[in-house]
Write an enzyme that holds these catalytic residues in place. Structure first.
Site, short mmCIF file in Angstrom:
data_model
loop_
_atom_site.label_atom_id
_atom_site.label_comp_id
_atom_site.label_asym_id
_atom_site.label_seq_id
_atom_site.Cartn_x
_atom_site.Cartn_y
_atom_site.Cartn_z
N GLY A 1 41.92 45.97 45.03
CA GLY A 1 40.75 45.53 44.29
C GLY A 1 39.54 45.30 45.18
O GLY A 1 39.65 45.08 46.39
N SER A 2 38.37 45.37 44.57
CA SER A 2 37.13 45.01 45.27
C SER A 2 37.07 43.48 45.42
O SER A 2 37.83 42.75 44.81
CB SER A 2 35.93 45.51 44.48
OG SER A 2 35.94 46.90 44.37
N GLY A 3 36.13 43.04 46.23
CA GLY A 3 35.97 41.61 46.45
C GLY A 3 36.62 41.11 47.71
O GLY A 3 36.48 39.94 48.06
N HIS A 4 37.36 42.01 48.41
CA HIS A 4 38.05 41.62 49.64
C HIS A 4 37.36 42.19 50.88
O HIS A 4 37.96 42.21 51.96
CB HIS A 4 39.49 42.12 49.61
CG HIS A 4 40.32 41.54 48.50
ND1 HIS A 4 40.57 40.19 48.40
CD2 HIS A 4 40.94 42.12 47.45
CE1 HIS A 4 41.34 39.96 47.34
NE2 HIS A 4 41.56 41.11 46.73
N ASP B 1 49.15 46.92 41.40
CA ASP B 1 49.21 47.90 42.49
C ASP B 1 50.55 48.62 42.51
O ASP B 1 50.60 49.84 42.70
CB ASP B 1 48.98 47.19 43.83
CG ASP B 1 47.56 46.69 43.99
OD1 ASP B 1 46.64 47.52 43.97
OD2 ASP B 1 47.36 45.48 44.13
N HIS C 1 43.56 35.75 45.54
CA HIS C 1 42.84 35.84 44.27
C HIS C 1 42.68 34.47 43.62
O HIS C 1 42.31 34.38 42.47
CB HIS C 1 43.59 36.77 43.29
CG HIS C 1 43.84 38.13 43.84
ND1 HIS C 1 45.07 38.75 43.83
CD2 HIS C 1 43.00 39.01 44.44
CE1 HIS C 1 44.99 39.94 44.39
NE2 HIS C 1 43.73 40.12 44.77
#
Length: 333
Positions: free
Chosen positions: A55-58, A111, A220
């Protein structure tokens, strides 16, 4: 919570667009899918491809680690969400050089499902795929259920070693073996001090009191093992290391790699204060730090807090760790 964005529904697309424009000498976007990025440099025939994603945001994970010595391509999901099978498959086809592709990703339900589906689709294209899941978070499941653990910052060291093995010419099975070996010898644990907010909602992802911290927090915002009053850095490090080292087969004289990873808004000052204590504790135990990394490697938007990762290394793994890397967000000479 304030953010410098435009339409919150398009933050991922605009981020990718800006990233590719800023680092066009390193990465390019595939025409078949906007969420599929690959190295812009030519890779040699017969090399095993390394595909990472999540995911994005990492950021800087995951797209920041496409480059020489690490990953050949990345599939990018929505914020804190798995990429769908389509970009994974597109990257797989683009980076396969006849030797197959290794998928490296964290142990999260989305995932596992989507990378598994992409592997099945790749098999239909006659591309061999090996999959390696990161399961380094000791707070997320007991030792006897290690296969249920989350992947957190320790994923970075799995990428590092697998990328080196591929560069050294190891075949598909051997690259996957090195990646699994790295994961098996890696343990991480984090602490959260403040939440982050998703651009679409602007609301905190979890709630902590002004004087609270969450020990064992996931990347998360998943709950940890306990909430507690904010403590001194040395005491926090001691608790995290007690859990990490207590979960490992590690002895006096062993060599380790240490990663102190910021979650998004923790100053380097605090990360180095934490590393100072890690170094003290390991020296007291007669454990040698072979190499260290301090900074933001796998974050959670603007979350406050940090994680500690310890990887026990042998001579083969040291060779992998020492291999040079040249990526937009990580360079090692």
């Amino acid at each position: 919570m304030k953010k410098l964005i435009n339409n919150p529904e398009y933050v991922v697309e605009e981020m990718i667009d800006g990233y590719v424009k800023a680092h066009s000498s390193y990465v390019k976007r595939l025409e078949g899918n906007d969420r599929a990025l690959v190295t812009s440099k030519e890779t040699k025939e017969g090399k095993v491809g390394i595909l990472i994603g999540g995911g994005s945001g990492h950021e800087p994970a995951f797209m920041g680690y496409v480059g020489a010595g690490m990953a050949d391509g990345v599939a990018i999901g929505n914020i804190f969400a798995s990429p769908p099978p389509a970009p994974i498959l597109e990257v797989t086809k683009a980076i396969d050089k006849g030797a197959g592709v290794v998928y490296l990703y964290g142990n999260y339900a989305g995932d596992v499902m989507n990378f598994g589906m992409a592997a099945d689709l790749a098999a239909m294209e006659d591309i061999q795929v090996e999959m390696v899941l990161a399961t380094d978070d000791v707070a997320s499941a007991p030792k006897e259920e290690k296969d249920k653990r989350r992947g957190i910052a320790g994923e970075f060291l799995v990428y590092k070693m697998a990328g080196a093995a591929a560069d050294f010419g190891y075949d598909l099975k051997e690259v996957a073996r090195v990646a699994r070996k790295a994961n098996e010898n890696t343990r991480s644990m984090g602490v959260g001090l403040s939440s982050c907010s998703l651009p679409q909602t602007g609301e905190p992802s979890f709630i902590l009191g002004d004087d609270e911290m969450e020990v064992g927090l996931g990347h998360h915002g998943e709950p940890g093992i306990r909430k507690a009053p904010v403590d001194k850095a040395d005491n926090v490090v001691d608790e995290l290391l007690d859990n990490i080292l207590g979960d490992m087969e590690i002895n006096k004289g062993d060599d380790v790699v240490v990663l102190v990873n910021g979650l998004g808004s923790t100053p380097l000052m605090e990360l180095y204060i934490m590393f100072r204590r890690v170094d003290e504790v390991l020296k007291e135990k007669g454990i040698n730090i072979y190499r260290s990394y301090v900074g933001e490697y796998i974050t959670s938007l603007e979350m406050g807090g940090a994680s500690i990762t310890v990887t026990k290394v042998d001579d083969e793994m040291k060779k992998m760790v020492d291999h040079p890397v040249d990526c937009p967000m990580f360079v090692q000479r």
